[in-house]
Design a protein around this motif. Structure first.
Motif, PDB file in Angstrom:
ATOM      1  N   UNK A 181       0.841  -1.182   0.000  1.00  0.00           N
ATOM      2  CA  UNK A 181       0.000   0.000   0.000  1.00  0.00           C
ATOM      3  C   UNK A 181       0.889   1.249   0.000  1.00  0.00           C
ATOM      4  N   UNK A 182       0.947   1.978  -1.122  1.00  0.00           N
ATOM      5  CA  UNK A 182       1.814   3.165  -1.167  1.00  0.00           C
ATOM      6  C   UNK A 182       1.432   4.217  -0.126  1.00  0.00           C
ATOM      7  N   UNK A 183       0.174   4.228   0.299  1.00  0.00           N
ATOM      8  CA  UNK A 183      -0.247   5.202   1.313  1.00  0.00           C
ATOM      9  C   UNK A 183       0.340   4.880   2.687  1.00  0.00           C
ATOM     10  N   UNK A 184       0.769   3.625   2.901  1.00  0.00           N
ATOM     11  CA  UNK A 184       1.356   3.231   4.186  1.00  0.00           C
ATOM     12  C   UNK A 184       2.862   3.480   4.233  1.00  0.00           C
ATOM     13  N   UNK A 185       3.438   3.898   3.101  1.00  0.00           N
ATOM     14  CA  UNK A 185       4.884   4.145   3.051  1.00  0.00           C
ATOM     15  C   UNK A 185       5.267   5.220   4.073  1.00  0.00           C
ATOM     16  N   UNK A 186       6.265   4.948   4.927  1.00  0.00           N
ATOM     17  CA  UNK A 186       6.604   5.925   5.962  1.00  0.00           C
ATOM     18  C   UNK A 186       7.256   7.178   5.389  1.00  0.00           C
ATOM     19  N   UNK A 187       6.947   8.289   6.019  1.00  0.00           N
ATOM     20  CA  UNK A 187       7.635   9.542   5.690  1.00  0.00           C
ATOM     21  C   UNK A 187       8.973   9.502   6.423  1.00  0.00           C
ATOM     22  N   UNK A 188      10.053   9.659   5.702  1.00  0.00           N
ATOM     23  CA  UNK A 188      11.383   9.554   6.300  1.00  0.00           C
ATOM     24  C   UNK A 188      11.888  10.961   6.607  1.00  0.00           C
ATOM     25  N   UNK A 238      13.424   1.897  11.741  1.00  0.00           N
ATOM     26  CA  UNK A 238      12.506   0.804  12.091  1.00  0.00           C
ATOM     27  C   UNK A 238      11.234   0.862  11.250  1.00  0.00           C
ATOM     28  N   UNK A 239      10.759   2.070  10.973  1.00  0.00           N
ATOM     29  CA  UNK A 239       9.545   2.201  10.151  1.00  0.00           C
ATOM     30  C   UNK A 239       9.796   1.709   8.722  1.00  0.00           C
ATOM     31  N   UNK A 240      10.958   2.033   8.171  1.00  0.00           N
ATOM     32  CA  UNK A 240      11.288   1.586   6.817  1.00  0.00           C
ATOM     33  C   UNK A 240      11.474   0.068   6.796  1.00  0.00           C
ATOM     34  N   UNK A 241      12.147  -0.478   7.793  1.00  0.00           N
ATOM     35  CA  UNK A 241      12.309  -1.933   7.872  1.00  0.00           C
ATOM     36  C   UNK A 241      10.933  -2.599   7.905  1.00  0.00           C
ATOM     37  N   UNK A 242      10.051  -2.099   8.768  1.00  0.00           N
ATOM     38  CA  UNK A 242       8.715  -2.681   8.878  1.00  0.00           C
ATOM     39  C   UNK A 242       7.920  -2.588   7.593  1.00  0.00           C
ATOM     40  N   UNK A 243       8.006  -1.458   6.909  1.00  0.00           N
ATOM     41  CA  UNK A 243       7.263  -1.275   5.655  1.00  0.00           C
ATOM     42  C   UNK A 243       7.799  -2.197   4.556  1.00  0.00           C
ATOM     43  N   UNK A 244       9.114  -2.235   4.389  1.00  0.00           N
ATOM     44  CA  UNK A 244       9.705  -3.076   3.337  1.00  0.00           C
ATOM     45  C   UNK A 244       9.472  -4.560   3.619  1.00  0.00           C
ATOM     46  N   UNK A 245       9.411  -4.930   4.883  1.00  0.00           N
ATOM     47  CA  UNK A 245       9.203  -6.337   5.256  1.00  0.00           C
ATOM     48  C   UNK A 245       7.747  -6.756   5.120  1.00  0.00           C
ATOM     49  N   UNK A 246       6.822  -5.797   5.012  1.00  0.00           N
ATOM     50  CA  UNK A 246       5.396  -6.101   5.034  1.00  0.00           C
ATOM     51  C   UNK A 246       4.864  -6.457   3.653  1.00  0.00           C
ATOM     52  N   UNK A 247       5.513  -7.410   3.014  1.00  0.00           N
ATOM     53  CA  UNK A 247       5.045  -7.978   1.757  1.00  0.00           C
ATOM     54  C   UNK A 247       5.745  -9.309   1.562  1.00  0.00           C
ATOM     55  N   UNK A 272      15.695  -1.872   1.881  1.00  0.00           N
ATOM     56  CA  UNK A 272      15.804  -1.001   3.054  1.00  0.00           C
ATOM     57  C   UNK A 272      16.915   0.022   2.845  1.00  0.00           C
ATOM     58  N   UNK A 273      18.086  -0.453   2.445  1.00  0.00           N
ATOM     59  CA  UNK A 273      19.219   0.455   2.222  1.00  0.00           C
ATOM     60  C   UNK A 273      18.887   1.451   1.120  1.00  0.00           C
ATOM     61  N   UNK A 274      18.297   0.990   0.030  1.00  0.00           N
ATOM     62  CA  UNK A 274      17.967   1.888  -1.074  1.00  0.00           C
ATOM     63  C   UNK A 274      16.986   2.970  -0.639  1.00  0.00           C
ATOM     64  N   UNK A 275      15.963   2.604   0.138  1.00  0.00           N
ATOM     65  CA  UNK A 275      14.967   3.588   0.558  1.00  0.00           C
ATOM     66  C   UNK A 275      15.576   4.626   1.502  1.00  0.00           C
ATOM     67  N   UNK A 276      16.395   4.160   2.450  1.00  0.00           N
ATOM     68  CA  UNK A 276      17.004   5.092   3.407  1.00  0.00           C
ATOM     69  C   UNK A 276      18.067   5.968   2.733  1.00  0.00           C
ATOM     70  N   UNK A 277      18.870   5.377   1.864  1.00  0.00           N
ATOM     71  CA  UNK A 277      19.872   6.169   1.144  1.00  0.00           C
ATOM     72  C   UNK A 277      19.188   7.193   0.243  1.00  0.00           C
ATOM     73  N   UNK A 278      18.088   6.799  -0.382  1.00  0.00           N
ATOM     74  CA  UNK A 278      17.340   7.718  -1.227  1.00  0.00           C
ATOM     75  C   UNK A 278      16.797   8.906  -0.448  1.00  0.00           C
ATOM     76  N   UNK A 279      16.359   8.666   0.791  1.00  0.00           N
ATOM     77  CA  UNK A 279      15.852   9.764   1.631  1.00  0.00           C
ATOM     78  C   UNK A 279      16.952  10.767   1.952  1.00  0.00           C
ATOM     79  N   UNK A 280      18.198  10.308   1.901  1.00  0.00           N
ATOM     80  CA  UNK A 280      19.352  11.189   2.142  1.00  0.00           C
ATOM     81  C   UNK A 280      19.980  11.643   0.826  1.00  0.00           C
TER      82      UNK A 280
END
Length: 195
Positions: free
Chosen positions: A50-57, A110-119, A130-138
């Motif tokens: 669910x893209x709406x559940x994606x955490x705001x980093x 933790x929010x990104x880990x939980x979101x990426x793991x929830x599929x 996880x690394x790609x999403x967090x690195x992208x936020x930076x």
């Protein structure tokens, strides 16, 4: 082309069929509400679709030009895409911010880990996502990022070989990949966390 039932009654009917397939009676008192419970459970544990559940980093300016390693660890739960059985364990994450870049709000890991793991996942893909999403936020303006994920896979533990289903994967970038001293410091922090 992807087709999926959009009607809750169709989905409940499919679950009832699966219950009959394993030799149970979906009309038995203890199972009457099971299809509805499964639908609600799947919405929760598969929220990563669910893209709406994606955490705001949230990130912050690195005003102090901090370039030491930042370490975080926690638990995760996911579902194996091959058998739709759980795998779960502990993650160990670290990054080294760029002196001119930004830093993460640490609860966001933790929010990104939980979101990426929830599929439905592979542990190897999960670590990279996880690394790609967090690195992208930076904006990829970091000196390096690393994750190690240790997991127990019930698809190996409770079926098939029925053996302890432990697996460890890592995904390293930047200094964690190229600098043995940085990598050794990260691994030492993992040992201390497990201590």
């Amino acid at each position: 082309m992807e087709t999926k039932p959009t009607n809750a009654e169709d989905i409940k009917g499919a679950i009832r069929t699966l219950i009959r397939y394993i030799g149970e009676d979906p009309d038995r008192e203890g199972l009457v509400g099971t299809p509805d419970r499964i639908i609600r459970m799947w919405r929760e544990i598969f929220r990563g679709y669910n893209p709406e559940a994606k955490p705001k980093i949230t990130t912050f300016a690195n005003e102090d030009r901090y370039t030491d390693m930042i370490f975080d660890s926690g638990d995760y739960y996911s579902m194996c895409e091959h058998h739709i059985l759980p795998f779960f364990g502990r993650y160990y994450f670290a990054y080294i911010p760029s002196p001119k870049g930004r830093i993460l709000g640490i609860s966001k890991v933790a929010r990104v880990v939980g979101y990426c793991a929830a599929k439905m996942q592979l542990q190897e893909r999960l670590a990279k996502e996880i690394v790609d999403m967090l690195a992208g936020a930076l904006n990829d303006d970091i000196l390096g990022m690393a994750i190690v994920m240790k997991g127990t896979h019930l698809c190996k533990t409770m079926r098939g070989v029925r053996n302890n289903g432990q697996m460890t994967v890592s995904h390293l970038t930047g200094e964690f990949r190229t600098n043995p001293e940085v990598r050794a410091e990260f691994l030492k922090l993992i040992d201390l966390d497990n201590g």
